[in-house]
Motif scaffolding. Sequence first.
Motif, PDB file in Angstrom:
ATOM      1  N   ILE A 194       0.825  -1.283  -0.033  1.00 17.81           N
ATOM      2  CA  ILE A 194       0.042   0.066  -0.232  1.00 17.81           C
ATOM      3  C   ILE A 194       0.896   1.208   0.222  1.00 17.81           C
ATOM      4  O   ILE A 194       1.654   1.573   0.828  1.00 17.81           O
ATOM      5  N   ILE A 195       0.449   2.220  -0.929  1.00 16.85           N
ATOM      6  CA  ILE A 195       1.176   3.492  -1.033  1.00 16.85           C
ATOM      7  C   ILE A 195       0.052   4.490  -0.744  1.00 16.85           C
ATOM      8  O   ILE A 195      -0.715   4.666  -1.574  1.00 16.85           O
ATOM      9  N   PRO A 196       0.115   4.946   0.271  1.00 21.31           N
ATOM     10  CA  PRO A 196      -1.009   6.163   0.709  1.00 21.31           C
ATOM     11  C   PRO A 196      -0.635   7.671  -0.120  1.00 21.31           C
ATOM     12  O   PRO A 196       0.520   8.058  -0.151  1.00 21.31           O
ATOM     13  N   VAL A 197      -1.534   8.241  -0.625  1.00 25.41           N
ATOM     14  CA  VAL A 197      -1.424   9.524  -1.432  1.00 25.41           C
ATOM     15  C   VAL A 197      -2.416  10.214  -1.108  1.00 25.41           C
ATOM     16  O   VAL A 197      -3.675   9.945  -0.983  1.00 25.41           O
ATOM     17  N   ILE A 198      -2.109  11.602  -0.742  1.00 28.44           N
ATOM     18  CA  ILE A 198      -2.965  12.640  -0.362  1.00 28.44           C
ATOM     19  C   ILE A 198      -3.439  13.068  -1.753  1.00 28.44           C
ATOM     20  O   ILE A 198      -2.893  13.718  -2.600  1.00 28.44           O
ATOM     21  N   ALA A 199      -4.706  13.097  -2.067  1.00 28.15           N
ATOM     22  CA  ALA A 199      -5.253  13.360  -3.171  1.00 28.15           C
ATOM     23  C   ALA A 199      -5.688  15.030  -3.432  1.00 28.15           C
ATOM     24  O   ALA A 199      -5.892  15.624  -2.401  1.00 28.15           O
TER      25      ALA A 199
END
Length: 357
Positions: A194-199
Amino acid sequence: MTDAAMSELVPEPRQKPVVPMKPVGINSNLLGYIGIDTIIEQMRKKTMKTGFDFNVMVVGQIGLGKSTLVNTLFKSQVSRKSSGWNREEKIPKTVEIKAIGHVIEEGGVKMKLTVIDTPGFGDQINNENCWEPIEKYINEQYEKFLKEEVNIARKKRIPDTRVHCCLYFINPTGHSLRPLDLEFMKHLSKVVNIIPVIAKADTMTLEEKTEFKQKVRKELEVNGIEFYPQKEFDEDLEDKTENDKIRQESMPFAVVGSDKEYQVNGKRVLGRKTPWGVIEVENLSHCEFALLRDFVIRTHLQDLKEVTHNIHYETYRAKRLNENGGLPPVTIETEENHESNLIPGWLLPPPSPACCQ
């Protein structure tokens, strides 16, 4: 006492154990060129002939720009069709899994890319356990690979539909993660990278963005959630140093996606036009898209594939074989299972048991 009697009393000296010689480094300059370094070129030629698979899953609420970001990431219209949704259509009542394949070629190297979209995730009034269909899909791909692998007459190259990377899109609230975010990442981090990304990071000021990134990192740490690159998989000090910087400074990547071009200072750039100017997607002073792209494609793509094969898949494989008492799993292929595993047939290359094909 005779000499013969004396010889019986005196024990024979023990032979010293043979100590293996230490390998001696050979100075190739003395012997001439060997050619060991050509293995890199051999691998490059093989990869150029066969290409390689890379499967990316995107998860997050509708309207966070998932399709746009993936299109920007690979500079192709790779995700628009996969979502199959536009503003005129109704939001799916349940989480759906939609995969679409593309072949992207650059510099003679072919990448067989599959983008897996999850429309309906997090968009319902009751989102309880909405991560379950996603986990089921991921495990189904491991099962498909395992069934091919244990065949007596298995194919030369096993089609790899396993999810190598999951981009999880976080709503840019500036406050904290939702319970759904934590629940999803807590369950899925055990089975996928999992790579978390702030959209849509352009909706926050620089100060808000920095503060929110710190809050997210802290919440993930408090809840014991490991995102990629996981600390336990760092192979050496060099890896640890590089990955620590990513974990402590870059994650989660605050990004902006756009597939539209604008003229800025005489140059064509990808960006989003606002009343205050153009937000340049690949400008690090505007957002961290370039860091995410470099991380996923230019520095860690092979590692994402290897961690998927050597860690997540091996964990699943060991569990399944253990359940069967060490015997290969035997499952009945149902129509329902077959449909849920559908991947565009033209995308599937001849399989390979190696994770890096």
